[in-house]
Motif scaffolding. Structure first.
Motif, PDB file in Angstrom:
ATOM      1  N   GLY A   5      68.667  25.349  -8.647  1.00 17.23           N
ATOM      2  CA  GLY A   5      68.093  26.217  -7.631  1.00 17.23           C
ATOM      3  C   GLY A   5      66.574  26.168  -7.583  1.00 17.23           C
ATOM      4  N   ALA A   6      65.982  25.128  -8.162  1.00 16.37           N
ATOM      5  CA  ALA A   6      64.521  25.015  -8.205  1.00 16.37           C
ATOM      6  C   ALA A   6      63.935  24.861  -6.809  1.00 16.37           C
ATOM      7  N   GLU A   7      62.735  25.398  -6.628  1.00 21.78           N
ATOM      8  CA  GLU A   7      62.021  25.253  -5.372  1.00 21.78           C
ATOM      9  C   GLU A   7      61.570  23.803  -5.195  1.00 21.78           C
ATOM     10  N   LEU A   8      61.404  23.396  -3.924  1.00 24.28           N
ATOM     11  CA  LEU A   8      61.039  22.015  -3.628  1.00 24.28           C
ATOM     12  C   LEU A   8      59.728  21.619  -4.310  1.00 24.28           C
ATOM     13  N   ALA A   9      58.722  22.480  -4.264  1.00 20.40           N
ATOM     14  CA  ALA A   9      57.429  22.153  -4.884  1.00 20.40           C
ATOM     15  C   ALA A   9      57.585  21.938  -6.379  1.00 20.40           C
ATOM     16  N   ASP A  10      58.429  22.736  -7.021  1.00 19.74           N
ATOM     17  CA  ASP A  10      58.654  22.574  -8.459  1.00 19.74           C
ATOM     18  C   ASP A  10      59.413  21.283  -8.762  1.00 19.74           C
ATOM     19  N   ILE A  11      60.310  20.910  -7.853  1.00 15.81           N
ATOM     20  CA  ILE A  11      61.044  19.659  -8.033  1.00 15.81           C
ATOM     21  C   ILE A  11      60.093  18.469  -7.965  1.00 15.81           C
ATOM     22  N   LYS A  60      68.626  20.232  -8.142  1.00 10.11           N
ATOM     23  CA  LYS A  60      69.175  21.046  -7.061  1.00 10.11           C
ATOM     24  C   LYS A  60      70.140  22.089  -7.613  1.00 10.11           C
ATOM     25  N   GLN A  67      63.299  16.768   0.574  1.00 11.18           N
ATOM     26  CA  GLN A  67      64.163  17.801   1.151  1.00 11.18           C
ATOM     27  C   GLN A  67      65.358  17.180   1.844  1.00 11.18           C
ATOM     28  N   MET A  81      57.353  15.584   0.554  1.00  8.63           N
ATOM     29  CA  MET A  81      58.141  16.822   0.500  1.00  8.63           C
ATOM     30  C   MET A  81      59.307  16.768   1.489  1.00  8.63           C
TER      31      MET A  81
END
Length: 367
Positions: A70-76, A67, A361, A357
């Motif tokens: 700043g990574a995107e959720l899909a990348d996480i 987090k 989140q 997902m």
């Protein structure tokens, strides 16, 4: 004390665990199953990852770190799942080496939302292979109509594949052709076929759930007597199709280049009907050169009271055809059964992925 799982392994069935989580890795649970239960591989899917990440705090610290980037959720999600699979691959490396690549395998599935998109599936297979970066990883691609050329394309690029969501003999036969197409293309590109492996996952118990429901609706004694037989018949006839493929001149040519057989894998082997023996889909699908991936509950049940009665697949093919003919004659449209099962299988994985997902989140929002 009888080592029933050891007997199953000695009969030529590779025992894989159909469950996986970081907690299994951290606690030593997976290593214990390797040491005591003859487990030589593990399979994952979106449902399994979703369950793993929605409970406990094994992922909390890494989520906090991701987090902060700043990574995107899909990348996480991709980072978490590929990190887990890489760690499991390392755990299974000794088995992978000892079996020359047949076992010691860990699977990771392409985004199930790509099940009907060929080229994006191939591209993600490349991505997952590169991110995990372990030779004993399998990338799972569903055997949808659009998935077939994706399977070929991924294999042609030298990516080892676990074909998933197979329900019918007809689709399994198409998978065999897609697999050999991929091997031939890989060979033409100069790829070493000895390092290119594949399994084809035939889902078993879900077939009986759907067929039994339709047989019950017919409300006849003849129909009820056919319950619990269709799934085994389909799986056994898939094994016959495999034997026919391996006996073909086409395969003999590929084998001469060093190619390895695409082993049949029995998936969804936990019984759904409490009226059936809980080890049914293990005991009745014993034959050399196959994989059975089991939920731990089913594995424990077999360890406690399972029976190995020799080969329960070869020699059953004519009877299996008669069973499916009888099911059709009773009024069950098996073509529709397989279409429903494939559609539901894809939908369930998509729902599980989206739930995963959402869960992550929510966890990120709380950090």
């Amino acid at each position: 004390m009888t080592d029933r799982l050891g007997e199953l392994s000695a009969a030529g069935v590779s025992i894989w665990l159909d469950d996986f989580s970081r907690e299994r890795l951290d606690s030593g649970s997976l290593q214990e199953l390797i040491d005591t239960s003859h487990v030589v591989g593990v399979t994952t899917n979106p449902s399994i990852f979703g369950k793993a990440m929605s409970s406990g705090d094994a992922y909390t610290e890494q989520l906090r770190e991701l987090k902060a980037t700043g990574a995107e959720l899909a990348d996480i999600v991709t980072t978490l799942t590929t990190d887990d699979v890489r760690a499991a691959c390392d755990l299974f490396t000794p088995i992978y080496l000892a079996t020359e690549g047949s076992d010691g395998r860990v699977s990771i599935e392409v985004d199930p939302r790509l099940a009907h998109d060929t080229q994006p599936s191939i591209e993600q297979a490349h991505l997952l292979r590169d991110l995990v970066d372990r030779p004993n990883a399998y990338v799972k691609i569903p055997a949808t109509r659009e998935g077939l050329p994706a399977i070929t394309g991924a294999l042609a690029a030298g990516i080892s594949i676990n074909v998933t969501l197979i329900f019918s003999v007809e689709r399994y036969t198409e998978v065999l052709n897609a697999w050999m197409d991929g091997l031939e293309q890989a060979h033409d590109k100069g790829i070493d076929l000895t390092d290119l492996h594949s399994v084809a996952s035939v889902f078993v118990s879900r077939t009986d759930v759907e067929v039994d429901k339709r047989l019950d609706a017919l409300q006849s004694q003849e129909a009820r007597q056919l319950k619990g037989k269709a799934a085994l018949a389909v799986a056994r006839l898939c094994n016959e199709a495999f034997e026919n493929a391996i006996a073909s001149e086409r395969w003999q040519t590929l084998a001469g280049y060093g190619a390895r057989p695409q082993r049949p894998l029995w998936a969804s082997t936990g019984t759904k009907d409490p009226g059936y023996r809980d080890t049914l889909y293990i005991e009745e699908l014993v034959t050399h050169g196959t994989v059975n991936t089991m939920p731990e509950k089913t594995m424990q049940a077999f360890a406690d009271h399972g029976e190995v009665r020799g080969d329960t697949v070869r020699g059953t093919y004519d009877t299996s055809r008669e069973i499916l003919d009888a099911v059709e004659a009773a009024g069950v449209d098996m073509v529709d059964v397989f279409a429903v099962l494939e559609r539901e299988g894809v939908t369930k994985f998509i729902d599980a992925w989206e739930e995963l997902m959402t869960t992550l989140q929510d966890q990120l929002d709380k950090l």
